[in-house]
Design an enzyme around this catalytic site. Sequence first.
Site, short mmCIF file in Angstrom:
data_model
loop_
_atom_site.label_atom_id
_atom_site.label_comp_id
_atom_site.label_asym_id
_atom_site.label_seq_id
_atom_site.Cartn_x
_atom_site.Cartn_y
_atom_site.Cartn_z
N ARG A 17 0.74 -1.33 0.06
CA ARG A 17 -0.03 0.05 -0.21
C ARG A 17 0.83 1.30 0.09
NH1 ARG A 17 -3.58 -0.33 5.11
NH2 ARG A 17 -1.54 -1.26 5.83
N ASN A 36 -5.99 -2.82 2.41
CA ASN A 36 -5.98 -4.25 2.64
C ASN A 36 -7.55 -4.98 2.46
OD1 ASN A 36 -3.28 -4.54 2.61
ND2 ASN A 36 -3.16 -4.25 4.81
#
Length: 89
Positions: A17, A36
Amino acid sequence: MRLTAWVRGRVQGVGFRWFTRANALRIGGLAGFASNLSDGRVQVVAEGERTNCEQLLDWLRGDDTPGRVDGVTEIWDTPRGGYETFEIR
């Protein structure tokens, strides 16, 4: 455009990320997030010019990502707005 991409593979716990955000900011002109999911995938939502979204999608599918990407599924839509920058969720 609005790009929503679901990235599968070993993409959690490897900085995926963070690197996605860094690349979105490097490309410029993109707002959205990387998050996520409970099933081990990462969801990426990016809004901006189509060429910028395509650059981010190319990076997601490339060999320069952390972890291991086994596949990316994407959909394209009209932007919905509401994002000031590109963030990690």
